[in-house]
Design an enzyme around this catalytic site. Structure first.
Site, PDB file in Angstrom:
ATOM      1  N   CYS A   1      -3.973   3.994   6.629  1.00  0.00           N
ATOM      2  CA  CYS A   1      -3.760   2.599   6.220  1.00  0.00           C
ATOM      3  C   CYS A   1      -4.718   1.736   7.030  1.00  0.00           C
ATOM      4  CB  CYS A   1      -2.309   2.205   6.497  1.00  0.00           C
ATOM      5  SG  CYS A   1      -1.934   0.492   6.069  1.00  0.00           S
ATOM      6  N   LEU A   2      -5.424   0.851   6.368  1.00  0.00           N
ATOM      7  CA  LEU A   2      -6.400   0.018   7.083  1.00  0.00           C
ATOM      8  C   LEU A   2      -5.713  -0.880   8.117  1.00  0.00           C
ATOM      9  CD1 LEU A   2      -8.913  -1.015   4.260  1.00  0.00           C
ATOM     10  CD2 LEU A   2      -9.096   0.850   5.911  1.00  0.00           C
TER      11      LEU A   2
ATOM     12  N   HIS B   1       3.117  -2.346   0.178  1.00  0.00           N
ATOM     13  CA  HIS B   1       2.680  -3.478   1.002  1.00  0.00           C
ATOM     14  C   HIS B   1       3.200  -4.801   0.446  1.00  0.00           C
ATOM     15  CE1 HIS B   1       0.097  -1.975   4.174  1.00  0.00           C
ATOM     16  NE2 HIS B   1      -0.578  -1.197   3.337  1.00  0.00           N
TER      17      HIS B   1
ATOM     18  N   GLY C   1      -7.915   1.498  -0.983  1.00  0.00           N
ATOM     19  CA  GLY C   1      -6.915   0.578  -1.511  1.00  0.00           C
ATOM     20  C   GLY C   1      -6.671  -0.525  -0.494  1.00  0.00           C
TER      21      GLY C   1
ATOM     22  N   HIS D   1       1.330   3.340  -2.286  1.00  0.00           N
ATOM     23  CA  HIS D   1       1.113   2.842  -0.924  1.00  0.00           C
ATOM     24  C   HIS D   1       0.849   1.327  -0.955  1.00  0.00           C
ATOM     25  CE1 HIS D   1      -0.662   3.288   3.278  1.00  0.00           C
ATOM     26  NE2 HIS D   1      -1.061   2.089   2.916  1.00  0.00           N
ATOM     27  N   GLU D   2      -0.022   0.899  -1.871  1.00  0.00           N
ATOM     28  CA  GLU D   2      -0.378  -0.528  -1.929  1.00  0.00           C
ATOM     29  C   GLU D   2       0.777  -1.367  -2.465  1.00  0.00           C
ATOM     30  OE1 GLU D   2      -2.842  -1.240  -0.254  1.00  0.00           O
ATOM     31  OE2 GLU D   2      -3.710   0.763  -0.217  1.00  0.00           O
TER      32      GLU D   2
ATOM     33  N   GLN E   1      -2.535  -7.536   3.609  1.00  0.00           N
ATOM     34  CA  GLN E   1      -3.383  -6.941   4.650  1.00  0.00           C
ATOM     35  C   GLN E   1      -4.569  -7.830   5.025  1.00  0.00           C
ATOM     36  OE1 GLN E   1      -3.657  -2.959   2.499  1.00  0.00           O
ATOM     37  NE2 GLN E   1      -3.677  -2.352   4.658  1.00  0.00           N
TER      38      GLN E   1
HETATM   39 ZN   LIG Z   1      -1.748   0.383   3.867  1.00  0.00          ZN
END
Ligand SMILES: [Zn+2]
Length: 162
Positions: free
Chosen positions: A88-89, A134, A44, A130-131, A49
């Protein structure tokens, strides 16, 4: 090609703005986000991000076509919760358990500007939440207790120095 923005960049804690036009520019952003997510083996990714404060996120679960969510709204959440280890990236190498509703309902627009509704549970519900966070400027470290958060951040900063 986008670089993934990591923790500390102010774009990650801002509320993202609505997408106001659909078309080739948006399609290019989504294609570039997809490439960046693939490169980092994510499932995701949200536009903040990659430094773009717009309400866009993508989900790419294994063996499923890419899902694109534009201007999403979470319209329902289950009372039942589940606990699952998240990464998380934007926090490379950091993983910890997060409790979230087990299922969600979401409304969003697809890449062509068509509205859709989706009921999700399991991993898909997890990644969607989660996304979505963001886009609100909320990070997964904000979803755990202050004590666990402090511990996770200390661990993350130690890892960065190694
Ligand atoms: Zn994340």
């Amino acid at each position: 090609m986008f670089d993934i923005v990591t923790y500390g960049d102010p774009v990650l804690t801002q509320k993202a703005e609505d997408v106001t036009s659909f078309g080739s520019e948006l399609e290019q952003i989504v294609a570039d986000m997809h490439a960046a997510m693939r490169l980092d083996h994510g499932i995701g990714l949200a536009a903040p991000q990659v430094g773009i404060s717009k309400r866009i996120f993508i989900v790419g679960l294994e063996d499923e076509p890419l899902r694109v969510f534009i201007n999403p709204v979470i319209t329902g959440m289950s009372k039942e919760t589940s606990e699952y280890e998240e990464g998380c990236l934007s926090f490379p190498g950091l993983y910890f358990n997060v409790v979230r509703p087990a299922a969600v309902e979401i409304e969003a627009y697809d890449i062509k500007g068509k509205k859709f509704q989706l009921k999700a549970d399991g991993l898909l519900a997890r990644v969607i939440q989660h996304e979505y966070d963001h886009l609100e400027g909320i990070l997964f470290i904000d979803r755990i207790s202050p004590v666990k958060r402090a511990r996770a951040l200390a661990h993350y900063h130690r890892m960065l120095k190694m």
